[in-house]
Design a protein around this motif. Sequence first.
Motif, PDB file in Angstrom:
ATOM      1  N   GLY A 216       0.815  -1.056   0.087  1.00  0.00           N
ATOM      2  CA  GLY A 216      -0.084  -0.084   0.048  1.00  0.00           C
ATOM      3  C   GLY A 216       0.757   1.343   0.142  1.00  0.00           C
ATOM      4  N   SER A 217       1.919   1.383   0.870  1.00  0.00           N
ATOM      5  CA  SER A 217       2.978   2.248   0.799  1.00  0.00           C
ATOM      6  C   SER A 217       3.527   2.566  -0.323  1.00  0.00           C
ATOM      7  CB  SER A 217       3.902   2.122   2.085  1.00  0.00           C
ATOM      8  OG  SER A 217       4.970   2.912   1.862  1.00  0.00           O
ATOM      9  N   GLU A 218       3.953   1.492  -1.123  1.00  0.00           N
ATOM     10  CA  GLU A 218       4.936   1.398  -2.503  1.00  0.00           C
ATOM     11  C   GLU A 218       4.083   2.188  -3.535  1.00  0.00           C
ATOM     12  OE1 GLU A 218       8.151   0.596  -3.297  1.00  0.00           O
ATOM     13  OE2 GLU A 218       8.264   0.724  -1.317  1.00  0.00           O
ATOM     14  N   LEU A 219       2.785   1.621  -3.457  1.00  0.00           N
ATOM     15  CA  LEU A 219       1.567   2.164  -4.443  1.00  0.00           C
ATOM     16  C   LEU A 219       1.279   3.575  -4.239  1.00  0.00           C
ATOM     17  CD1 LEU A 219      -0.211  -1.109  -5.513  1.00  0.00           C
ATOM     18  CD2 LEU A 219       1.364  -0.198  -6.725  1.00  0.00           C
ATOM     19  N   PHE A 220       0.710   3.822  -3.086  1.00  0.00           N
ATOM     20  CA  PHE A 220       0.061   5.089  -2.941  1.00  0.00           C
ATOM     21  C   PHE A 220       0.629   6.008  -1.848  1.00  0.00           C
ATOM     22  CE2 PHE A 220      -2.970   1.492  -3.193  1.00  0.00           C
ATOM     23  CZ  PHE A 220      -3.695   1.880  -4.466  1.00  0.00           C
ATOM     24  N   GLY A 221       1.629   5.530  -1.322  1.00  0.00           N
ATOM     25  CA  GLY A 221       2.610   6.678  -0.402  1.00  0.00           C
ATOM     26  C   GLY A 221       2.208   6.255   0.812  1.00  0.00           C
ATOM     27  N   HIS A 222       2.931   7.131   1.808  1.00  0.00           N
ATOM     28  CA  HIS A 222       2.521   7.016   3.224  1.00  0.00           C
ATOM     29  C   HIS A 222       3.091   8.454   3.736  1.00  0.00           C
ATOM     30  CE1 HIS A 222       6.796   5.319   3.758  1.00  0.00           C
ATOM     31  NE2 HIS A 222       6.773   6.363   4.637  1.00  0.00           N
ATOM     32  N   VAL A 223       2.433   8.849   4.847  1.00  0.00           N
ATOM     33  CA  VAL A 223       2.693  10.038   5.610  1.00  0.00           C
ATOM     34  C   VAL A 223       3.543   9.756   6.764  1.00  0.00           C
ATOM     35  CG1 VAL A 223       0.393  11.364   4.947  1.00  0.00           C
ATOM     36  CG2 VAL A 223       0.798  10.222   7.062  1.00  0.00           C
ATOM     37  N   LYS A 224       4.535  10.864   7.257  1.00  0.00           N
ATOM     38  CA  LYS A 224       5.365  10.564   8.267  1.00  0.00           C
ATOM     39  C   LYS A 224       4.580  10.013   9.537  1.00  0.00           C
ATOM     40  CE  LYS A 224       9.046  13.219  10.981  1.00  0.00           C
ATOM     41  NZ  LYS A 224       9.532  14.395  11.445  1.00  0.00           N
ATOM     42  N   GLY A 225       5.232   9.191   9.957  1.00  0.00           N
ATOM     43  CA  GLY A 225       4.739   8.403  11.238  1.00  0.00           C
ATOM     44  C   GLY A 225       3.435   7.379  11.389  1.00  0.00           C
ATOM     45  N   ALA A 226       3.318   7.143   9.877  1.00  0.00           N
ATOM     46  CA  ALA A 226       1.965   6.369   9.649  1.00  0.00           C
ATOM     47  C   ALA A 226       2.223   4.897  10.168  1.00  0.00           C
ATOM     48  CB  ALA A 226       1.923   6.036   8.078  1.00  0.00           C
ATOM     49  N   PHE A 227       3.583   4.387  10.271  1.00  0.00           N
ATOM     50  CA  PHE A 227       3.868   3.101  10.819  1.00  0.00           C
ATOM     51  C   PHE A 227       5.397   3.436  11.329  1.00  0.00           C
ATOM     52  CE2 PHE A 227       3.979   3.008   6.280  1.00  0.00           C
ATOM     53  CZ  PHE A 227       5.318   2.636   5.992  1.00  0.00           C
ATOM     54  N   THR A 228       5.889   2.071  12.077  1.00  0.00           N
ATOM     55  CA  THR A 228       7.162   2.143  12.304  1.00  0.00           C
ATOM     56  C   THR A 228       8.128   1.967  11.127  1.00  0.00           C
ATOM     57  OG1 THR A 228       6.444   0.681  14.260  1.00  0.00           O
ATOM     58  CG2 THR A 228       8.679   0.789  13.630  1.00  0.00           C
ATOM     59  N   GLY A 229       8.944   2.781  11.317  1.00  0.00           N
ATOM     60  CA  GLY A 229      10.001   3.110  10.102  1.00  0.00           C
ATOM     61  C   GLY A 229       9.583   4.149   9.001  1.00  0.00           C
ATOM     62  N   ALA A 230       8.523   4.742   9.106  1.00  0.00           N
ATOM     63  CA  ALA A 230       7.875   5.814   8.386  1.00  0.00           C
ATOM     64  C   ALA A 230       8.429   7.024   8.792  1.00  0.00           C
ATOM     65  CB  ALA A 230       6.344   5.781   8.182  1.00  0.00           C
ATOM     66  N   LEU A 231       9.682   7.441   8.569  1.00  0.00           N
ATOM     67  CA  LEU A 231      10.397   8.319   9.267  1.00  0.00           C
ATOM     68  C   LEU A 231      10.020   9.840   8.487  1.00  0.00           C
ATOM     69  CD1 LEU A 231      13.637   6.948  10.083  1.00  0.00           C
ATOM     70  CD2 LEU A 231      11.754   7.094  11.596  1.00  0.00           C
ATOM     71  N   GLU A 232       9.596   9.797   6.969  1.00  0.00           N
ATOM     72  CA  GLU A 232       9.705  10.749   6.436  1.00  0.00           C
ATOM     73  C   GLU A 232       8.197  10.677   5.436  1.00  0.00           C
ATOM     74  OE1 GLU A 232      11.327  13.631   6.401  1.00  0.00           O
ATOM     75  OE2 GLU A 232      12.823  12.979   7.717  1.00  0.00           O
ATOM     76  N   ASN A 233       7.839  11.548   4.679  1.00  0.00           N
ATOM     77  CA  ASN A 233       6.510  11.359   3.743  1.00  0.00           C
ATOM     78  C   ASN A 233       7.272  10.732   2.622  1.00  0.00           C
ATOM     79  OD1 ASN A 233       4.772  12.844   5.447  1.00  0.00           O
ATOM     80  ND2 ASN A 233       5.111  14.799   4.358  1.00  0.00           N
TER      81      ASN A 233
END
Length: 470
Positions: A216-233
Amino acid sequence: MKHILLVEDDLTYSRIVKTFLEKNGFKVQTAIKVKEAQQLFTSSKFDLIIADFRLPDGTGMELLQWSKANYPQTQVILITHYSDIRIAIKAMKLGAFEYITKPINPDELLATVNESLTSRVAEESAPNTISNPAPSTNTPKSETAGSSYVIGSSPEAEKLEKHIQVVAPTDLSVLVLGETGTGKEFISRRIHDLSPRHDGPFVAIDCGALPKELAGSELFGHVKGAFTGALENKTGHFEMANGGTIFLDEIGNLSYEVQIQLLRAIQERTIRKIGGNKEIKIDVRIIAATNDNLLIQAGDGHFREDLYHRLNEFTLSAIPLRSRKDDLEDFTAQFLAESNQRLNKNVKGFTSETWEIFLGYDWPGNLRELRNIIKRAVLLTSGELVEKEALPADIYEPAHGTGSQIGTTLSSGKNDLPSPKDYKSQWIEQEKELIQKVLQDTKFNKSKTARILKIDRKTLYSKMEKYGLD
């Protein structure tokens, strides 16, 4: 000095390869099992893994997937027997740099090792303007980059090209069907290049190589803090493809949850990053590809039927190479030119004997197999023409080959060996009986059957359909 991890359980073979690589300036550590190889990464950093496919506690494929998830910058070369050709091709789709077949040719091994390490350096030195802190195993890339699309001259090829010309100017979603190695990404890029979006990006994603937890993150991206390891947008592939085309290869491998997100993106033409609450408008044409029967998967609840119909506004079928032998001359000329440029050689063509072998072989790995065999042959050729000796023996020796063969026709005497076709029919019958027996023993529990047979569920469904066991 580059550091190589050699994973091979044949100790004599391992020692020979290790000595050869060390004499050519590499530092080499060895392991005989998958777990042993994984443990070595806790204390050492490796630039390249060379792994045999068959290992005591698993396969080189498992090690490949593990390394791509945890150490994506480490290149992987798989060693196989020629009977594992389909597996080797699948490994390349999962991120392996290359595969080489036993017995290993030293020149081929050294050239492949040097090429993989050169490729790694080029990737590391390339500018990266998008922040991507989470491990990624599927950086958008295209096998067709730098290559010309070969239309072909057979009636089947002309029909395919006519359909491409019809659908390319539209904005319809296209589903490309076909066996592994038949050039589904070539077809998809051809559609993009002939479309009004040709000046926009073409982003190719292998859904089979996306880690489930990060798809999901690879296809649509994520925001900072969305999950462990998501240190940046993070910017996802759909956003990268805005104004252009996104190619989703092996679409049937997406999880049900990601399928829901994809359906919404198609319907609403908007995406929402993981952990975000902002709707982002996208203008993307979707081309999907698969070698699975998505309708069977839909009937079994593994693929959403509404998503299938959204993706399948227009269908194209990639043609297996065995069914387009009239196009062999076009493809061999293209791959010969590519190989000459890549290896700095000047091979002019093929002997008549080599050409007869090409025409007689059934190419189970399709275009990808043809390209790799030609590249290997060019590497081993010192003269102007590719001789029979530069080809893998398995493609022309009936005792070892996997397809139709060139050679003396076997007679029908009592003491004679069966013909290659008889071998194939016997294999098919045995496989069918085995699957049928396990299905009966498990009372048609498909998950349990797949585990016992050590194949995935999709492969089981495909074989059940093929043998009429569903």
